[in-house]
Design an enzyme around this catalytic site. Structure first.
Site, PDB file in Angstrom:
ATOM      1  N   GLU A  52      42.298  37.721  31.556  1.00 29.43           N
ATOM      2  CA  GLU A  52      43.151  36.523  31.453  1.00 29.43           C
ATOM      3  C   GLU A  52      42.341  35.336  30.940  1.00 29.43           C
ATOM      4  OE1 GLU A  52      44.747  36.748  35.424  1.00 29.43           O
ATOM      5  OE2 GLU A  52      45.840  38.552  34.842  1.00 29.43           O
ATOM      6  N   GLY A  59      48.767  43.836  36.617  1.00 25.88           N
ATOM      7  CA  GLY A  59      50.033  43.209  37.011  1.00 25.88           C
ATOM      8  C   GLY A  59      51.265  43.934  36.525  1.00 25.88           C
ATOM      9  N   ASN A  90      41.182  39.353  43.812  1.00 30.06           N
ATOM     10  CA  ASN A  90      41.232  38.247  42.855  1.00 30.06           C
ATOM     11  C   ASN A  90      42.583  37.557  43.031  1.00 30.06           C
ATOM     12  OD1 ASN A  90      41.391  36.595  40.614  1.00 30.06           O
ATOM     13  ND2 ASN A  90      41.461  38.267  39.118  1.00 30.06           N
ATOM     14  N   TRP A  91      42.569  36.410  43.658  1.00 26.95           N
ATOM     15  CA  TRP A  91      43.835  35.718  43.943  1.00 26.95           C
ATOM     16  C   TRP A  91      44.417  35.019  42.713  1.00 26.95           C
ATOM     17  CZ3 TRP A  91      44.558  33.049  49.339  1.00 26.95           C
ATOM     18  CH2 TRP A  91      44.411  34.007  50.347  1.00 26.95           C
ATOM     19  N   LYS A  92      43.626  34.905  41.665  1.00 24.74           N
ATOM     20  CA  LYS A  92      44.081  34.206  40.448  1.00 24.74           C
ATOM     21  C   LYS A  92      44.568  32.801  40.826  1.00 24.74           C
ATOM     22  CE  LYS A  92      45.007  38.689  38.490  1.00 24.74           C
ATOM     23  NZ  LYS A  92      45.690  39.504  37.531  1.00 24.74           N
ATOM     24  N   HIS A 133      37.187  37.894  33.003  1.00 29.55           N
ATOM     25  CA  HIS A 133      38.495  38.512  33.283  1.00 29.55           C
ATOM     26  C   HIS A 133      39.350  38.450  32.020  1.00 29.55           C
ATOM     27  CE1 HIS A 133      42.472  39.220  34.894  1.00 29.55           C
ATOM     28  NE2 HIS A 133      41.877  39.803  35.922  1.00 29.55           N
ATOM     29  N   GLU A 150      38.986  47.073  33.765  1.00 28.94           N
ATOM     30  CA  GLU A 150      40.384  46.701  33.990  1.00 28.94           C
ATOM     31  C   GLU A 150      41.168  46.833  32.679  1.00 28.94           C
ATOM     32  OE1 GLU A 150      40.913  43.935  37.566  1.00 28.94           O
ATOM     33  OE2 GLU A 150      40.350  42.663  35.893  1.00 28.94           O
ATOM     34  N   GLY A 172      44.268  42.495  42.260  1.00 29.36           N
ATOM     35  CA  GLY A 172      44.933  41.220  42.046  1.00 29.36           C
ATOM     36  C   GLY A 172      46.051  41.023  43.056  1.00 29.36           C
ATOM     37  N   GLY A 173      47.293  41.277  42.626  1.00 29.93           N
ATOM     38  CA  GLY A 173      48.478  40.995  43.438  1.00 29.93           C
ATOM     39  C   GLY A 173      48.391  41.497  44.870  1.00 29.93           C
ATOM     40  N   SER A 214      46.577  47.010  38.907  1.00 31.67           N
ATOM     41  CA  SER A 214      47.669  47.578  39.712  1.00 31.67           C
ATOM     42  C   SER A 214      47.190  48.496  40.834  1.00 31.67           C
ATOM     43  CB  SER A 214      48.690  48.288  38.817  1.00 31.67           C
ATOM     44  OG  SER A 214      49.324  47.343  37.972  1.00 31.67           O
TER      45      SER A 214
END
Ligand code: PGA
Length: 257
Positions: free
Chosen positions: A105, A180, A16-18, A103, A174, A240-241, A219
């Site tokens: 966010e 993150g 997930n590149w956000k 998600h 999640e 993610g990251g 994470s």
């Protein structure tokens, strides 16, 4: 869970590149494509969800490769007067085969409710996309001992009543506090929630529910991926990251048992 059931579910590693990535990020996709091309076939489905602006360009870079693309959200309607929104058929048209909905966010930044998430999931399925529905508790909810209650009601309300083709439906657990932050629940906590989700799916959808994959997200890094992915209750990861760098993402893919 019977071992035969687990054997039926192919793991998914989804990135997930956000809100990260410009056209130059195609370099990372090319690198990932090369890494995958030089290795034995991945033991999992590989999905990258870039910003929608990059889907079309990336679909050209990933044609005939194991990399499938996904959107990060979709509107519940296929088209109409919704400035700034993107519909599921638009994602499919731009080259996506997957979509993430719900998600944390989106739930936090845009006040999305589980009922809206279910409508988006249904829209994704109607457009022929595989759908990843995210659930997860906040830190305050975990401390208050409410984790399973929160997850239970998110599942009840976020999964469409008619789950359609369950092989294309994925739940991502999640924990909000793990996203993150570099903090990850212990394996027993991950297993507890995943088994709770599996029981919910079994009760609600019977045999069909066994096809629904349950991913862990929050994470996930090259350094902890194999410890998480070898848990039998875990059918893959939403990353993610660490999905932004091809080498890190490739290391997570190859950590898949
Ligand atoms: P993270 O994000 O891997 O950077 O924690 C996961 C996610 O939000 O899907």
């Amino acid at each position: 869970m019977a071992p035969a059931e687990a054997a039926r579910r192919r793991p998914v590693i989804a990135g997930n590149w956000k809100m990260n990535g410009l056209s130059a990020s195609g370099q990372e996709i090319l690198l990932l494509r090369d890494r995958l091309g030089q290795a034995p076939a991945p033991p999992c489905e590989v999905v990258v969800c870039p910003p929608a602006t990059l889907l079309h360009a990336f679909s050209e870079l990933t044609a005939e490769t194991p990399i499938a693309l996904g959107g990060q959200d979709c509107h519940a309607e296929p088209k109409g007067a919704h400035t700034g929104d993107i519909s599921a058929p638009m994602l499919a048209d731009a080259g996506a085969r997957w979509v993430i909905v719900g998600h944390s966010e989106r739930r936090a930044d845009h006040g999305e409710t589980s009922a809206q998430v279910a409508a988006k999931a249904q829209a994704g399925q109607a457009a022929g996309l595989n759908v990843i529905i995210c659930v997860g508790e906040t830190e305050a909810q975990r401390i208050a001992g409410e984790t399973l209650d929160v997850i239970g009601s998110q599942l009840t309300d976020s999964i469409p009543h008619d789950p359609g083709e369950t092989g294309g439906l994925v739940i991502a657990y999640e924990p909000v506090w793990a996203i993150g932050t570099g903090r990850v629940p212990g394996p027993e906590d991950i297993v507890e929630v995943h088994e709770f989700i599996r029981t919910h799916l079994d009760r609600r959808f019977g045999d069909k529910g066994a096809d629904i994959r349950i991913l862990y997200g929050g994470s996930v890094k090259p350094g902890n991926a194999s410890e998480i992915l070898r848990l039998t209750a875990v059918d893959g990861a939403l990353v993610g990251g660490a999905s932004l760098k091809a080498d890190d993402f490739f290391a997570i893919i190859t950590a898949c048992p």
